[in-house]
Scaffold this motif. Sequence first.
Motif, PDB file in Angstrom:
ATOM      1  N   PRO A 654      -9.388  10.822 -10.940  1.00 31.19           N
ATOM      2  CA  PRO A 654      -7.977  10.463 -10.751  1.00 31.19           C
ATOM      3  C   PRO A 654      -7.341  11.114  -9.531  1.00 31.19           C
ATOM      4  O   PRO A 654      -6.562  10.483  -8.820  1.00 31.19           O
ATOM      5  N   ALA A 655      -7.675  12.378  -9.268  1.00 33.53           N
ATOM      6  CA  ALA A 655      -7.063  13.065  -8.128  1.00 33.53           C
ATOM      7  C   ALA A 655      -7.442  12.403  -6.809  1.00 33.53           C
ATOM      8  O   ALA A 655      -6.622  12.308  -5.881  1.00 33.53           O
ATOM      9  N   VAL A 656      -8.673  11.931  -6.704  1.00 38.03           N
ATOM     10  CA  VAL A 656      -9.118  11.275  -5.468  1.00 38.03           C
ATOM     11  C   VAL A 656      -8.383   9.953  -5.273  1.00 38.03           C
ATOM     12  O   VAL A 656      -7.926   9.626  -4.169  1.00 38.03           O
ATOM     13  N   ALA A 662      -1.733   7.877  -1.929  1.00 34.50           N
ATOM     14  CA  ALA A 662      -0.641   8.554  -1.226  1.00 34.50           C
ATOM     15  C   ALA A 662      -0.782   8.385   0.289  1.00 34.50           C
ATOM     16  O   ALA A 662       0.226   8.202   0.997  1.00 34.50           O
ATOM     17  N   ARG A 663      -1.996   8.443   0.800  1.00 35.08           N
ATOM     18  CA  ARG A 663      -2.199   8.235   2.250  1.00 35.08           C
ATOM     19  C   ARG A 663      -1.860   6.800   2.630  1.00 35.08           C
ATOM     20  O   ARG A 663      -1.284   6.548   3.703  1.00 35.08           O
ATOM     21  N   GLY A 677       5.695   2.397  -5.345  1.00 31.69           N
ATOM     22  CA  GLY A 677       4.617   3.228  -5.861  1.00 31.69           C
ATOM     23  C   GLY A 677       4.400   4.433  -4.970  1.00 31.69           C
ATOM     24  O   GLY A 677       5.263   4.785  -4.168  1.00 31.69           O
ATOM     25  N   PRO A 678       3.218   5.082  -5.108  1.00 28.66           N
ATOM     26  CA  PRO A 678       2.041   4.753  -5.918  1.00 28.66           C
ATOM     27  C   PRO A 678       2.292   4.843  -7.426  1.00 28.66           C
ATOM     28  O   PRO A 678       3.100   5.626  -7.875  1.00 28.66           O
ATOM     29  N   VAL A 689      -5.048   3.532  -8.753  1.00 30.03           N
ATOM     30  CA  VAL A 689      -3.669   3.818  -8.374  1.00 30.03           C
ATOM     31  C   VAL A 689      -3.258   2.769  -7.352  1.00 30.03           C
ATOM     32  O   VAL A 689      -3.970   2.545  -6.363  1.00 30.03           O
ATOM     33  N   GLN A 690      -2.118   2.131  -7.583  1.00 32.13           N
ATOM     34  CA  GLN A 690      -1.725   1.034  -6.707  1.00 32.13           C
ATOM     35  C   GLN A 690      -0.463   1.337  -5.914  1.00 32.13           C
ATOM     36  O   GLN A 690       0.415   2.092  -6.359  1.00 32.13           O
ATOM     37  N   CYS A 691      -0.390   0.744  -4.733  1.00 27.40           N
ATOM     38  CA  CYS A 691       0.829   0.684  -3.935  1.00 27.40           C
ATOM     39  C   CYS A 691       1.120  -0.790  -3.681  1.00 27.40           C
ATOM     40  O   CYS A 691       0.204  -1.554  -3.381  1.00 27.40           O
ATOM     41  N   VAL A 692       2.361  -1.186  -3.798  1.00 23.02           N
ATOM     42  CA  VAL A 692       2.770  -2.541  -3.452  1.00 23.02           C
ATOM     43  C   VAL A 692       3.546  -2.472  -2.144  1.00 23.02           C
ATOM     44  O   VAL A 692       4.589  -1.805  -2.062  1.00 23.02           O
ATOM     45  N   LEU A 693       3.008  -3.111  -1.123  1.00 30.05           N
ATOM     46  CA  LEU A 693       3.625  -3.109   0.198  1.00 30.05           C
ATOM     47  C   LEU A 693       4.465  -4.367   0.342  1.00 30.05           C
ATOM     48  O   LEU A 693       4.060  -5.444  -0.099  1.00 30.05           O
TER      49      LEU A 693
END
Length: 730
Positions: A654-656, A662-663, A677-678, A689-693
């Motif tokens: 999970p940390a990775v 985050a990057r 997000g994330p 882990v997701q980010c929505v752009l």
Amino acid sequence: MDAELRRAAPTEVHAAGADPNLYGEVLLPHTGGLADRPLTYRIPPALRPFAAVGARAEVPLGPRRVLGVLLAVREDDGVRAARPIRDVVDIPDEPPLVTPALLALAREIAAETLSPLGNAVQCLVPPDVLRRRPPSRPRIVVRHPSRPLPARLGRRQAAMLAILDAAPEGVPVSDLVGAGGRDGLRRLLESGLAQLREAVRTPSPGAARPPVHPRDAKSGRRNGGPVRPALLLGHPDARAAWITDAVASAVRDGDRALVVVPEIVDVPPMVESLRRRAAGTMAVLHSGLSRRERRASWMRARDGAADVVVGTRSALFVPLPRLRLIILDNEPAEAHKSDAAPRYHARDVALRRARLEGARAILGASAPSVETYAAAAAGDLSAIRLPPPRSLPVLTVVDMRAERHEGHAGYLSRALVQAVGRHLRAPGGVALLVQRTGYARVLLCRECGAAVRCPACDVAMAYDREAGTVRCRVCARTARAPDVCPRCRGVDLRGVGAGTKRIEEIVRRLFPGLRMARFDAETAGGADRVVRDFAEGRLRLLVGTARLLRAPGLRPTLVGVIDADGPMYVPDFRAAERTLQRLRAAVNWAAASGGGRPAPEVVLQTRVPDHPVMRAIRAGDDAAFYDGELTARRAFGYPPYARLARVVAEASAPAVARALAARIAAAARAQGLDVLGPAVLAAPGHARVQCVLRAADGTALRDGTRAVLARVPVPPGTRLVVDVDPQEMV
């Protein structure tokens, strides 16, 4: 051509300076990272007549020889260290495996979805067709029309040239080998005095059909410009009749048509409807076919032996000569979105292909997606509204809050129980739609309020009281239901939220001796028998999930929706839209049972009877819902007023995954993109882990996301999944 001669022909002819060098850009699917971009190879003079864009070429790749697709042919007068193409394996006078229009389509899809071009090209041809070498073909040798004779000419070369001069149409390779030997023919080809050609072959079936005349807009033919696509609105049965007529009209005029449906189960009814209308010869394409069946159907379509192709989303890529009509039915269906790279939506591919090939695109729907509705409202799509069915079901919307206030607790309202009784006393059939399988949604502790959760995925587990188990819907982990709460050690655990098993139990208690069955993912193995028994009256009531709506041949007279507003609470901005579409499908399903006795009826149970979705269903008019939804999406920056890309970081730890996401988020903000997000997602066996752009338009989104992906390195053991225009947010 003889393999030895074919290898010998591409020597240093280009160095003589008489002709410019020709180079081919060859894409090599199924070669890992090399499939991301085309490689440059030199086209030897002997192969130039065969080097057409879209043809397959055999090229050297290290010590191997592999098949690729020729994407472009260009001249280059500079000397380059490019290895030669070894062979072009497709026949020039037959339809190509990959047409220029489909290559252009693949380029657009790759750019739009931020996918490797190789993945998009692999959509165009079934893998076993792409890798399959055709049988050996006869070759002939012809005299070069303008190449002057050298000052000195060997005896064998002179003899072969005399044979060629006497036969302008060409001479078989074997005849010249007999006259001058293999070495003599090789030198003749190397000198450029003779050229290799394919033997003339009989044209493919359908190749001599009459040209298309631009007059009938319904069949999609051009009339001096692009044909505007259309949105076909109406009941599924009415749409099927309209589609059948449109396809039959196109076929009568010498055109061809492509009909795409969401699911494999939707293909046979459409094929049967077209056959009854005698709408030409057909080919069927979907993933349920065997490799041999799929290859045969694809080749029939490519060769022009099929007037109509019916299939699921992969059929959108079949090469179909004189394609003038593309119909995508049930446009908002989730199955139209690909879940593997390239993650395209069939709706967008249909519109793009229609534009590239001058065909007309028709998008069919009862309740279209909000984006498609907005396009029609803006005039980008014309609207074709079909009349409603002659017999509309009686619709009852039950306020479950009022039921509870009046002292009636339970999952079946009094109105629904009474309606079930009426239809069971008459020769009718009843279907009860439930949102989920299992007994209860979760096992809840009434002391601390926590649900029993999966230890691996951290999502609430479904509770099966009959089996005494809890099951994770993400990783499928199954365990015995605990006697005490894992969080607070409380003992007051109770199942909350009805699943199909629980509703089945309630119905059996209310109607003892009733012939009924459950229809969901757990009972899928006996689905055909259940459908047959229900149609023949041996079963009177079915309890099931939305799978019931896709089962062919089911015609219940009463449709009860247990938790009509349940899908509205999914954490997704499309939740209300999806709820409307599912409820509209339930109403249409009841209407399809006809106007017999008893009259078709629908009972919707909801806690929010005044929600815009429920008002639209009651009124039979969805315009107010769509207008309100568009206003909300404009305010909050959702499609169609913005474009989204979902980037999911996956790793074992999970940390990775969190660090990588985050990057991604930081790089996206630096590119001027909005970031939602994330957010951590549930996943079996690994972390996601997701980010929505988000950006205002597609160009800004694609350019920004592409820059982010180039800037952020992906550590070993992790990966990024990119989905442009995602249809699911969790």
